[in-house]
Write an enzyme that holds these catalytic residues in place. Sequence first.
Site, PDB file in Angstrom:
ATOM      1  N   LYS B  13      49.727  27.689  77.217  1.00  0.00           N
ATOM      2  CA  LYS B  13      49.915  26.505  78.067  1.00  0.00           C
ATOM      3  C   LYS B  13      49.174  25.332  77.437  1.00  0.00           C
ATOM      4  O   LYS B  13      48.260  25.515  76.630  1.00  0.00           O
ATOM      5  CB  LYS B  13      49.391  26.734  79.495  1.00  0.00           C
ATOM      6  N   PRO B  96      44.611  31.654  69.441  1.00  0.00           N
ATOM      7  CA  PRO B  96      43.173  31.796  69.193  1.00  0.00           C
ATOM      8  C   PRO B  96      42.415  31.987  70.499  1.00  0.00           C
ATOM      9  O   PRO B  96      42.816  31.469  71.539  1.00  0.00           O
ATOM     10  CB  PRO B  96      42.798  30.454  68.557  1.00  0.00           C
ATOM     11  N   MET B  97      41.329  32.772  70.432  1.00  0.00           N
ATOM     12  CA  MET B  97      40.439  32.886  71.595  1.00  0.00           C
ATOM     13  C   MET B  97      39.685  31.570  71.716  1.00  0.00           C
ATOM     14  O   MET B  97      39.303  30.973  70.706  1.00  0.00           O
ATOM     15  CB  MET B  97      39.422  34.010  71.371  1.00  0.00           C
ATOM     16  N   GLY B  98      39.457  31.116  72.928  1.00  0.00           N
ATOM     17  CA  GLY B  98      38.695  29.884  73.108  1.00  0.00           C
ATOM     18  C   GLY B  98      39.394  28.678  72.530  1.00  0.00           C
ATOM     19  O   GLY B  98      38.765  27.803  71.949  1.00  0.00           O
ATOM     20  N   GLY B  99      40.721  28.626  72.662  1.00  0.00           N
ATOM     21  CA  GLY B  99      41.456  27.493  72.116  1.00  0.00           C
ATOM     22  C   GLY B  99      41.891  26.489  73.166  1.00  0.00           C
ATOM     23  O   GLY B  99      42.413  25.434  72.847  1.00  0.00           O
ATOM     24  N   ASP B 138      43.055  30.691  86.025  1.00  0.00           N
ATOM     25  CA  ASP B 138      44.261  30.254  85.321  1.00  0.00           C
ATOM     26  C   ASP B 138      45.388  31.291  85.349  1.00  0.00           C
ATOM     27  O   ASP B 138      46.481  31.011  84.886  1.00  0.00           O
ATOM     28  CB  ASP B 138      43.934  29.963  83.840  1.00  0.00           C
TER      29      ASP B 138
END
Lengths: 201, 290
Positions: B13, B96-99, B138
């Site tokens: 998203k 990606p993680m934390g993107g 989320d």
Amino acid sequence: MRVFRGIAALGLALTLAGCANLPSLPQGTEEAAWHRHEAAILAGTQWSLDGSFGLRVGHRGWSAGLRWREADDRYHIDIYDPLGRTVAVLAGRPGDVTLRDDRGRSYRASSAAGLMKRALGWSLPVSGLRYWIRGVPVPGMPVEARRLDGRGRLAQLRQSGWDLRYQDYDYDTVNARPMRVVMTHGDVRLVVVVNQWDDRG
Amino acid sequence: MSRVSESWPAPAKLNLFLHIIGRRADGYHLLQTVFQFLDYGDSLAFESRPGGQVSRAEGPRDLPEADDLCVRAARLLLQETGLREGVRLRLRKRLPMGGGLGGGSSDAATVLVALNALWRAGLTTDDLAQLGLRLGADVPVFVHGFAAWAEGVGERLTPLPDLPVPWYAVVRPTVAIATAELFADPKLTRDCVPLTIRDFLSGAGGNVFEPVARARYPAVAQVLDALSAYAPARLTGTGACVFAAFADEASARDALRALPGEWSGFVARGCNTSPLQDRLRRMSVDEGAA
């Protein structure tokens, strides 16, 4: 099998693709969507995949893990056994390939397939796979047959004597990547299953 | 292989804008944001296993299985429905993680929606969204799968079916953002004047995390500036990813290609219906046809 009984139905519908009432794209729209998809894939010069393959030649069979990385026409392919031990590493670019086997011996030649045959006794159609596994035909080589899946992606491709069936994609759109491809050529059958795609740019 | 399902998308998203308008008594920030989906992201396949066990296929990840949001989602669904199914999750990560692209929440939502369908558990989308909210603020937006105006802690959703659907170039600065730090930053604007949907549609709103992320992470500032040379660039979520909208795919690709090589990124189309919901509908149609 109760758990995924939906899947059996789904598999059937996919086999019959084209005749079921799938929410397909109209034909003209689909050709256009396919060409956009193909161009987008070919535009990517850096990609990698992790997966596995099963190869059958007549009555003999091999299966192994596959880690394939490409950057600007150079490729690096790791083939490893179920315990993660390297069987062979192929590195190079079209026309100049080096293979290192599990005993550290190196071979060099102009064709990856020839090298593998010599060093391992079996081979993967590397020059075609570089494109086919991403869901596109090899550019500049005749396409003997091609069928789209109703969503602007390949369902089937015949090229260079190989028959390819695309059985699963992760997305329905221009960013779709194949997750399972079955390829046959005479008495050779190769199934590639992807666990992970990584594509940049 | 017959026990493994087809792939199910877990799309990314974007937050087209993101404001904080206040704080609840329990410390949670009250947000206003717009979520839109991309036709790009992770995907999951499901392997049926005997005996009511949930596990995941080995992956290059250092997350304990019990903390894995996907595993927790599957266990929650089993617990809620009383089903005795077993499943092994095969997550294929592209995000990606934390993107700031919602990867983890989207993965969990796909587990809920797909397993509910595959197991014929019969929960409604609202039921699944309620379950999802227990996993993360989320998750419900990914379960519902419509582009939305969101308020509260991000869970009060109003569909926005007619948003423009441009092509986005999404660029990932090579930096990991500590979300908690950004939320705690004293310079973070927490008292935005509440906007209406109409305000947003006429161009109002930004991302309040952008100035603090810029100040703390020079790499984020560099990407924002570099991408802004082609189209107005903005941070999604709390970052680190930055996006810009383009009228067509070729322009988005050109912009991405022109950026320095050390940043990774991708081009994707905005979607007002999530690829997950499209996939779910396709399954119903296929079954009806089979």
